[in-house]
Design a protein around this motif. Sequence first.
Motif, PDB file in Angstrom:
ATOM      1  N   CYS A 108       0.829  -1.210   0.000  1.00  0.00           N
ATOM      2  CA  CYS A 108       0.000   0.000   0.000  1.00  0.00           C
ATOM      3  C   CYS A 108       0.865   1.262   0.000  1.00  0.00           C
ATOM      4  CB  CYS A 108      -0.921  -0.032   1.214  1.00  0.00           C
ATOM      5  SG  CYS A 108      -1.951   1.430   1.430  1.00  0.00           S
ATOM      6  N   LEU A 109       1.859   1.276   0.870  1.00  0.00           N
ATOM      7  CA  LEU A 109       2.743   2.443   0.953  1.00  0.00           C
ATOM      8  C   LEU A 109       3.571   2.580  -0.319  1.00  0.00           C
ATOM      9  CD1 LEU A 109       4.032   2.179   4.646  1.00  0.00           C
ATOM     10  CD2 LEU A 109       2.255   3.698   3.761  1.00  0.00           C
ATOM     11  N   HIS A 110       4.103   1.476  -0.807  1.00  0.00           N
ATOM     12  CA  HIS A 110       4.996   1.524  -1.961  1.00  0.00           C
ATOM     13  C   HIS A 110       4.268   1.860  -3.251  1.00  0.00           C
ATOM     14  CE1 HIS A 110       7.308  -0.223  -5.346  1.00  0.00           C
ATOM     15  NE2 HIS A 110       8.353   0.229  -4.679  1.00  0.00           N
ATOM     16  N   ASP A 111       3.083   1.270  -3.446  1.00  0.00           N
ATOM     17  CA  ASP A 111       2.395   1.408  -4.731  1.00  0.00           C
ATOM     18  C   ASP A 111       1.481   2.629  -4.811  1.00  0.00           C
ATOM     19  OD1 ASP A 111       3.636  -0.954  -5.369  1.00  0.00           O
ATOM     20  OD2 ASP A 111       1.858  -2.214  -5.060  1.00  0.00           O
ATOM     21  N   MET A 112       0.945   3.064  -3.682  1.00  0.00           N
ATOM     22  CA  MET A 112      -0.020   4.153  -3.724  1.00  0.00           C
ATOM     23  C   MET A 112       0.417   5.390  -2.941  1.00  0.00           C
ATOM     24  SD  MET A 112      -4.037   4.304  -2.496  1.00  0.00           S
ATOM     25  CE  MET A 112      -4.761   3.665  -3.999  1.00  0.00           C
ATOM     26  N   ILE A 113       0.676   5.234  -1.651  1.00  0.00           N
ATOM     27  CA  ILE A 113       0.868   6.396  -0.783  1.00  0.00           C
ATOM     28  C   ILE A 113       2.123   7.187  -1.140  1.00  0.00           C
ATOM     29  CG2 ILE A 113       1.217   7.175   1.576  1.00  0.00           C
ATOM     30  CD1 ILE A 113      -1.611   6.265   0.992  1.00  0.00           C
ATOM     31  N   LEU A 114       3.273   6.530  -1.215  1.00  0.00           N
ATOM     32  CA  LEU A 114       4.516   7.265  -1.474  1.00  0.00           C
ATOM     33  C   LEU A 114       4.531   7.972  -2.821  1.00  0.00           C
ATOM     34  CD1 LEU A 114       5.610   5.896   1.124  1.00  0.00           C
ATOM     35  CD2 LEU A 114       7.813   5.792  -0.036  1.00  0.00           C
ATOM     36  N   PRO A 115       4.223   7.284  -3.930  1.00  0.00           N
ATOM     37  CA  PRO A 115       4.243   8.015  -5.214  1.00  0.00           C
ATOM     38  C   PRO A 115       3.209   9.125  -5.280  1.00  0.00           C
ATOM     39  CG  PRO A 115       3.398   5.775  -5.500  1.00  0.00           C
ATOM     40  CD  PRO A 115       3.963   5.843  -4.123  1.00  0.00           C
ATOM     41  N   ALA A 116       2.064   8.934  -4.606  1.00  0.00           N
ATOM     42  CA  ALA A 116       1.058  10.010  -4.595  1.00  0.00           C
ATOM     43  C   ALA A 116       1.551  11.193  -3.770  1.00  0.00           C
ATOM     44  CB  ALA A 116      -0.262   9.487  -4.041  1.00  0.00           C
ATOM     45  N   MET A 117       2.165  10.913  -2.621  1.00  0.00           N
ATOM     46  CA  MET A 117       2.627  11.989  -1.741  1.00  0.00           C
ATOM     47  C   MET A 117       3.711  12.843  -2.387  1.00  0.00           C
ATOM     48  SD  MET A 117       1.073  12.365   1.174  1.00  0.00           S
ATOM     49  CE  MET A 117       2.270  13.063   2.322  1.00  0.00           C
ATOM     50  N   GLN A 118       4.444  12.278  -3.313  1.00  0.00           N
ATOM     51  CA  GLN A 118       5.455  13.072  -4.016  1.00  0.00           C
ATOM     52  C   GLN A 118       4.830  14.211  -4.802  1.00  0.00           C
ATOM     53  OE1 GLN A 118       7.615  10.221  -6.357  1.00  0.00           O
ATOM     54  NE2 GLN A 118       8.747   9.399  -4.613  1.00  0.00           N
ATOM     55  N   LYS A 119       3.547  14.094  -5.134  1.00  0.00           N
ATOM     56  CA  LYS A 119       2.872  15.112  -5.935  1.00  0.00           C
ATOM     57  C   LYS A 119       1.854  15.931  -5.139  1.00  0.00           C
ATOM     58  CE  LYS A 119       3.352  12.465 -10.223  1.00  0.00           C
ATOM     59  NZ  LYS A 119       2.660  11.847 -11.383  1.00  0.00           N
ATOM     60  N   ILE A 120       1.370  15.387  -4.015  1.00  0.00           N
ATOM     61  CA  ILE A 120       0.273  16.063  -3.310  1.00  0.00           C
ATOM     62  C   ILE A 120       0.578  16.348  -1.847  1.00  0.00           C
ATOM     63  CG2 ILE A 120      -1.534  15.117  -4.811  1.00  0.00           C
ATOM     64  CD1 ILE A 120      -1.987  12.985  -2.593  1.00  0.00           C
ATOM     65  N   SER A 121       1.825  16.216  -1.436  1.00  0.00           N
ATOM     66  CA  SER A 121       2.139  16.403  -0.011  1.00  0.00           C
ATOM     67  C   SER A 121       1.736  17.794   0.484  1.00  0.00           C
ATOM     68  CB  SER A 121       3.633  16.180   0.245  1.00  0.00           C
ATOM     69  OG  SER A 121       4.416  17.102  -0.497  1.00  0.00           O
ATOM     70  N   HIS A 122       1.771  18.792  -0.418  1.00  0.00           N
ATOM     71  CA  HIS A 122       1.404  20.154  -0.037  1.00  0.00           C
ATOM     72  C   HIS A 122      -0.104  20.365  -0.047  1.00  0.00           C
ATOM     73  CE1 HIS A 122       1.393  20.028  -4.377  1.00  0.00           C
ATOM     74  NE2 HIS A 122       0.763  21.193  -4.433  1.00  0.00           N
ATOM     75  N   LYS A 123      -0.850  19.356  -0.507  1.00  0.00           N
ATOM     76  CA  LYS A 123      -2.301  19.477  -0.588  1.00  0.00           C
ATOM     77  C   LYS A 123      -3.022  18.723   0.522  1.00  0.00           C
ATOM     78  CE  LYS A 123      -2.848  21.741  -4.573  1.00  0.00           C
ATOM     79  NZ  LYS A 123      -3.644  22.986  -4.698  1.00  0.00           N
ATOM     80  N   VAL A 124      -2.303  17.880   1.267  1.00  0.00           N
ATOM     81  CA  VAL A 124      -2.966  16.991   2.220  1.00  0.00           C
ATOM     82  C   VAL A 124      -2.439  17.195   3.636  1.00  0.00           C
ATOM     83  CG1 VAL A 124      -3.426  15.239   0.481  1.00  0.00           C
ATOM     84  CG2 VAL A 124      -1.314  15.115   1.803  1.00  0.00           C
ATOM     85  N   ASP A 125      -3.297  16.839   4.576  1.00  0.00           N
ATOM     86  CA  ASP A 125      -2.899  16.707   5.978  1.00  0.00           C
ATOM     87  C   ASP A 125      -2.769  15.211   6.227  1.00  0.00           C
ATOM     88  OD1 ASP A 125      -2.472  17.191   8.727  1.00  0.00           O
ATOM     89  OD2 ASP A 125      -4.601  16.870   9.115  1.00  0.00           O
ATOM     90  N   PHE A 126      -1.543  14.701   6.082  1.00  0.00           N
ATOM     91  CA  PHE A 126      -1.329  13.255   6.087  1.00  0.00           C
ATOM     92  C   PHE A 126      -1.074  12.726   7.487  1.00  0.00           C
ATOM     93  CE2 PHE A 126       1.337   9.455   5.827  1.00  0.00           C
ATOM     94  CZ  PHE A 126       0.518   8.642   5.053  1.00  0.00           C
TER      95      PHE A 126
END
Length: 282
Positions: A108-126
């Motif tokens: 889950c972290l490798h396939d979805m969360i990490l690659p997504a966070m590289q683009k949206i980390s400034h948009k989310v409260d993770f």
Amino acid sequence: MASSTDMEKQPLLEAGDAVVTHAPEPTLAELQSNIFTAQRAYMKAWSRTTSGKWRRRIMYSVTAFLLLVAAACMAFIVTDSLDDDRPFPGRVPLEAHIMSRCPDARDCLHDMILPAMQKISHKVDFKLSYIGNSTTDDGVTCKHGQSECLGDIVELCAANLYPDPKVYLGFVMCMTRDYEDIPDRSLVEDCALEHGISMARLNKCAIDDDGAVGMDMLKASFNRSSNAGVEKSCTVRLNGQVRCVRDNGTWTDCEGGSKATDLVHDVMEQSRLNWEAYANAA
């Protein structure tokens, strides 16, 4: 009476007068010094005139105004930094509920969360939360044993000490790649070194007050997952709703798709909606 010829022969100076000699020509440095001295004298005299006084007052007023603007900007920056740990309007809540020794958490972290966070980390409260149970004797239990509970505590300590997701999420991913070795000290040390995390601070957090601090963090995280109705690792929630679940090697409940790009799309859209709602309520 002397003739004009005799007068022309008379010297221009009386015999007793001193002879005037020519002074040496000033050097370039002396000329520059004289110019600067004259300029300073002129500026002092000018500043005492009416126009000079008004010009000086204007300059002082402009300077004071600029200082006030600078002070206001600094106050805004300080206020913004103090509020940095709370989500501002438009920032989308994104949460992953995991177990530290779970292969589904790794995928889950490798396939979805990490690659997504590289683009949206400034948009989310993770936020990362953990799945487990508190016991009646004030203890905890984890699906993959007590070693998983300790791994959960170590990862929670990293998130608490280094709240920037780019730091603690990378550390967690490093640990999860070798989830079967959690919580071996060599694995923790290698991942801490790789992501600039102090091993001494991790140790202190995990054993502080005879482990009570770490245990309290773990129980609070378990309660958060339980209150959200989450039981499976890994469960991804977006804006408080289940977005996707990785369970037994399969993606389920992923209405918007299970790819990282799908999550990025949903976050961007939710961010736009949140900002519109905030603007309409203002």
